[in-house]
Motif scaffolding. Sequence first.
Motif, mmCIF file in Angstrom:
data_model
loop_
_atom_site.group_PDB
_atom_site.id
_atom_site.type_symbol
_atom_site.label_atom_id
_atom_site.label_comp_id
_atom_site.label_asym_id
_atom_site.label_seq_id
_atom_site.Cartn_x
_atom_site.Cartn_y
_atom_site.Cartn_z
ATOM 1 N N ASN A 116 0.819 -1.209 0.000
ATOM 2 C CA ASN A 116 0.000 0.000 0.000
ATOM 3 C C ASN A 116 0.853 1.260 0.000
ATOM 4 N N SER A 117 2.087 1.124 0.514
ATOM 5 C CA SER A 117 2.965 2.283 0.573
ATOM 6 C C SER A 117 3.594 2.494 -0.796
ATOM 7 N N ASP A 118 4.066 3.700 -1.020
ATOM 8 C CA ASP A 118 4.916 3.934 -2.172
ATOM 9 C C ASP A 118 6.289 3.339 -1.849
ATOM 10 N N VAL A 119 6.968 2.854 -2.854
ATOM 11 C CA VAL A 119 8.296 2.272 -2.621
ATOM 12 C C VAL A 119 9.267 2.867 -3.633
ATOM 13 N N ILE A 120 10.392 3.389 -3.146
ATOM 14 C CA ILE A 120 11.409 3.856 -4.084
ATOM 15 C C ILE A 120 12.793 3.345 -3.681
ATOM 16 N N LEU A 121 13.663 3.272 -4.684
ATOM 17 C CA LEU A 121 15.055 2.899 -4.436
ATOM 18 C C LEU A 121 15.881 4.182 -4.421
ATOM 19 N N ALA A 122 16.610 4.408 -3.345
ATOM 20 C CA ALA A 122 17.448 5.606 -3.281
ATOM 21 C C ALA A 122 18.526 5.506 -4.350
ATOM 22 N N ASP A 123 18.567 6.512 -5.200
ATOM 23 C CA ASP A 123 19.422 6.459 -6.373
ATOM 24 C C ASP A 123 20.714 7.207 -6.080
ATOM 25 N N VAL A 124 21.686 6.493 -5.542
ATOM 26 C CA VAL A 124 22.920 7.127 -5.074
ATOM 27 C C VAL A 124 24.089 6.228 -5.424
ATOM 28 N N ASN A 125 25.190 6.797 -5.891
ATOM 29 C CA ASN A 125 26.392 5.991 -6.109
ATOM 30 C C ASN A 125 27.213 5.968 -4.821
ATOM 31 N N GLU A 140 16.018 15.396 -2.990
ATOM 32 C CA GLU A 140 15.515 15.814 -4.298
ATOM 33 C C GLU A 140 14.718 14.690 -4.942
ATOM 34 N N GLN A 141 15.206 13.464 -4.782
ATOM 35 C CA GLN A 141 14.533 12.321 -5.398
ATOM 36 C C GLN A 141 13.128 12.137 -4.839
ATOM 37 N N VAL A 142 13.007 12.264 -3.518
ATOM 38 C CA VAL A 142 11.698 12.084 -2.874
ATOM 39 C C VAL A 142 10.750 13.193 -3.319
ATOM 40 N N VAL A 143 11.233 14.440 -3.326
ATOM 41 C CA VAL A 143 10.397 15.571 -3.716
ATOM 42 C C VAL A 143 9.946 15.410 -5.171
ATOM 43 N N ARG A 144 10.882 15.071 -6.022
ATOM 44 C CA ARG A 144 10.573 14.880 -7.449
ATOM 45 C C ARG A 144 9.518 13.774 -7.625
ATOM 46 N N TYR A 145 9.717 12.672 -6.903
ATOM 47 C CA TYR A 145 8.801 11.533 -7.002
ATOM 48 C C TYR A 145 7.362 11.971 -6.717
ATOM 49 N N TYR A 146 7.182 12.725 -5.637
ATOM 50 C CA TYR A 146 5.815 13.094 -5.246
ATOM 51 C C TYR A 146 5.227 14.197 -6.113
ATOM 52 N N LEU A 147 6.077 15.109 -6.570
ATOM 53 C CA LEU A 147 5.540 16.169 -7.422
ATOM 54 C C LEU A 147 5.152 15.615 -8.793
ATOM 55 N N LYS A 149 4.300 12.555 -9.392
ATOM 56 C CA LYS A 149 3.126 11.712 -9.160
ATOM 57 C C LYS A 149 1.861 12.592 -9.134
ATOM 58 N N ALA A 150 1.963 13.706 -8.414
ATOM 59 C CA ALA A 150 0.806 14.602 -8.313
ATOM 60 C C ALA A 150 0.454 15.194 -9.674
ATOM 61 N N ARG A 151 1.494 15.502 -10.421
ATOM 62 C CA ARG A 151 1.257 16.075 -11.742
ATOM 63 C C ARG A 151 0.536 15.052 -12.637
ATOM 64 N N ARG A 152 1.008 13.812 -12.573
ATOM 65 C CA ARG A 152 0.371 12.745 -13.361
ATOM 66 C C ARG A 152 -1.082 12.562 -12.967
ATOM 67 N N GLN A 153 -1.307 12.621 -11.655
ATOM 68 C CA GLN A 153 -2.665 12.385 -11.165
ATOM 69 C C GLN A 153 -3.531 13.635 -11.237
ATOM 70 N N GLY A 154 -2.911 14.734 -11.651
ATOM 71 C CA GLY A 154 -3.671 15.971 -11.794
ATOM 72 C C GLY A 154 -4.091 16.597 -10.477
ATOM 73 N N SER A 205 5.518 15.507 6.017
ATOM 74 C CA SER A 205 4.844 14.315 5.533
ATOM 75 C C SER A 205 4.992 14.281 4.016
ATOM 76 N N VAL A 206 5.287 13.118 3.472
ATOM 77 C CA VAL A 206 5.471 13.044 2.020
ATOM 78 C C VAL A 206 4.170 13.360 1.284
ATOM 79 N N LYS A 207 3.041 13.133 1.962
ATOM 80 C CA LYS A 207 1.744 13.431 1.346
ATOM 81 C C LYS A 207 1.575 14.931 1.082
ATOM 82 N N ASP A 208 2.279 15.737 1.900
ATOM 83 C CA ASP A 208 2.150 17.194 1.752
ATOM 84 C C ASP A 208 3.112 17.777 0.726
ATOM 85 N N LEU A 209 3.996 16.940 0.191
ATOM 86 C CA LEU A 209 5.027 17.497 -0.687
ATOM 87 C C LEU A 209 4.421 18.162 -1.915
ATOM 88 N N GLN A 210 3.251 17.698 -2.320
ATOM 89 C CA GLN A 210 2.661 18.283 -3.532
ATOM 90 C C GLN A 210 2.240 19.736 -3.313
#
Lengths: 510, 474
Positions: A116-125, A140-147, A149-154, A205-210
């Motif tokens: 049910n949660s969102d799942v991401i892989l931290a993209d770091v070398n 930046e990755q987390v913020v980008r992911y949620y923004l 996502k919000a853009r896609r979902q309108g 909260s990641v839900k508020d990032l949008q």
Amino acid sequence: MKLAYWMYAGPAHIGTLRVASSFKNVHAIMHAPLGDDYFNVMRSMLERERDFTPVTASIVDRHVLARGSQEKVVDNINRKDKEERPDLIVLTPTCTSSILQEDLQNFVDRASTTSNSDVILADVNHYRVNELQAADRTLEQVVRYYLEKARRQGTLDQSLTKEPSANIIGIFTLGFHNQHDCRELKRLLQDLNIKVNKVIPEGGSVKDLQSLPKAWFNLVPYREIGLMTAIYLEKNFGMPYVSITPMGIVDTAECIRQIQKHVNNLIPNKKVDYEPYIDQQTRFVSQAAWFSRSIDCQNLTGKKAVVFGDATHAASITRILAREMGIRVGCTGTYCKHDTEWFKEQVQGFCDEILTTDDHTEVGDMIARIEPSAIFGTQMERHIGKRLDIPCGVISSPVHIQNFPLGYRPFLGYEGTNQIADLIYNSFTLGMEDHLLEIFGGHDTKEVITKSLSTDTDLTWNYESQLELNKIPGFVRGKIKRNTEKFARQNNITTITVEIMYAAKEALSA
Amino acid sequence: MSNKISETLTFECETGNYHTFCPISCVAWLYQKIEDSFFLVVGTKTCGYFLQNALGVMIFAEPRYAMAELEEGDISAQLNDYKELKRLCLQIKKDRNPSVIIWIGTCTTEIIKMDLEGMAPKLENELGIPIVVARANGLDYAFTQGEDTVLAAMAHRCPEQNTLLDNKKVIQQDSTIQDFFSFLSLEKKEETRNNSSIKSKKHPPLVLFGSLPSTVASQLSSELKRQSVQVSGWLPAQRYTDLPSLGDQVYVCGVNPFLSRTATTLMRRRKCKLIGAPFPIGPDGTRAWIEKICSVFNIKTKDLEQREQQIWENLKDYLDLVRGKSVFFMGDNLLEISLARFLIRCGMIVYEIGIPYLDKRYQAAELLFLQNTCKSMGIPMPRIVEKPDNYNQIQRMRELQPDLAITGMAHANPLEARGINTKWSVEFTFAQIHGFTNARDVLELVTRPLRRNNNLENLGWNDLTKKEKQIKFN
């Protein structure tokens, strides 16, 4: 290979975990061998956290090495999804497990379908960036992911708030006085009638990032983390950002002027003027400006200091010392080698030398050569100072339990100027104290006291017991010697052997 | 989830997600113990940062250990491992000139299959300093087992015992000395007779293994000396150059419960005879340990029971505090079984013994002792959980509400905030807990949270988490 004894900035996964665990209701899964999860200890102990650190290690052991993780990582993600119901699960390897080259993205994709949660892989070398760079990247990755996502979902609402507002970006767990700085920044913005839209990542909260784009501008107090996010938001959402660190009187004023510029760009009618506020704060509310004019600070004239720390703190403190307190900075430096250019530009003209290195022995040698009256550095410089008998004020991470004071100790804003002035002033041996030390040869009366306490003894210590006594750490040796002799006298023993020592310990501790 | 407590020892392996320290942490105490050594940890930044933070040790002025930090070029095999290690070891030789360099292999060297064992002999020849390789990696081992890997590696380097020759020499020397003394006065003669009576009981050489602070090691040696048992050496010794002689005539006995690999190496590779005893932790354990050693040498113990009794007398004030209290071991340093057995003997109830790894053969005597202790104290057997799952343990703890949880550092503050007293397990790793004399120190640690909370009890602030969090309890 590099022979290393100590490091200023930690490995990449620490940065990722600091960001993940700063958010509310985000869980991190480490794909790592047993023992790599000491981040939990650091956070729990240093921040004195009351809640369990939301980080779980999915353990890589010999089986995993032989057959691959298979279901283990996916199972652990799904399990945490059920147990904790987090909004987001961040998966990260460590330096060690990243070499396994398992397809972690695949695990994340598979887990996403069931959890049910969102799942991401931290993209770091993990071999190219350090803790701070990884933190910046992960945020930046987390913020980008949620923004996105919000853009896609309108659901993305880009309309600005009615009143001027700001996001504070880069406050996070295990940061150097970050919690205090955050409170001070909120106060500053409140004084300027600017609403705080969001603070990320700490407590966010990641839900508020949008709703980040609803703010008028972003405030990035530290260069080390948040800048990437601010640049992303500027590029994609046209949000301006202020990255002048409001540390010290001059830079705090400069930061406020930048804020004023951005606010006035967006405000429809009545332009704001913060100059009266800056003047009032500088001359009358903050004590630092007056303090550096007061008679106490005369004695700082001609004193020499050395500064070392992360780029933000080292640059700011150098400028405060040189520009605001009239202290000569013999050398200033940073371990943020990736930010050398910016750093040099910032401290140019405020110091004699500049050193950028992540090797603490180089810093130690520099301090020994320059012989400053005081050091402003990290916990490492404090240790160097102890060895060289030079006082040191701690102004930057790497952090230590001492950098999590219970009281209010911000470094930013106008209260921060007071705290920094106190720290600087108290780090030097000053004024009358200087003269008195010269006249009376210090306050050291240790020798006299020892003499009056020592007793001529009728007891003899045999060779073995003397050896044994020497093995006992110095700070308790005297006590143990006294206790053993007391025991011997009570029992009419004249020669003290090792056995007598043990017997005394048993008898006296009973 | 059932929390029923059974009548016999139950073992289960949860194979969960648990937190413990990395085995490379053994460097922190071993470099202090072996004074002429240098430890080189071959690993990544992650390993280095762990040593620096979790143990806060690297900061000291002249550490005799360092990281050989693997960089991208090492991982991708662009650089030659041998050349790189040689460069580092030459520098160490120049700067510190140690008697031995101990390479600590890590998870990373395992994963990239770096052949440390193959390189060591070659470099040893070139460098003229012994190089010992121990694979203290987190893939195979937990926390204190790091010491096990180092001691097992060092066991190969101990000199061979020339038993027959040595024995003869000693006996001959003894008799000449006795002959010489017999010319002296009567009193002296009497003394020699006493001496010879001790000598007549001369037992085969005994080597003890396990790293203890030198004071504690000499305390144990002197307890054995009271029973006329001579310790001929320790592994490790204070100096690498003083490693004990080993061979098929040599008896060995461990002082730490996490040294199963070392024990196996000593038996199989060095042909030593292992004395399987409970471990000398607590007065009961110390007595059992000494008794076992004496029984192997056919020595009748002297005043040992009184000695134990006297120690128990000294512990009285602490025993009153702990009697009837319950304790939960989350599992961390593999000392859990011995500590639990001692605490049960003190009158405590142990609900669960979490332990990262349990070698039932090496710990057989201790496990039997635990079982007998439970029986004689009339309390239920604790449940033993190998590789526990910390999340599940916390749920169990919520039901059981133990008076004390012995736990790793990551869980201490959150548990305290939920009103459960805790003690860091790592303190038992670093404190002096072995032997009769130090039994008090164990209880000093165990009772500290109880005493602290007794002092603060009346304030009524026992629960320091917000309500919503409390329901979740994690």
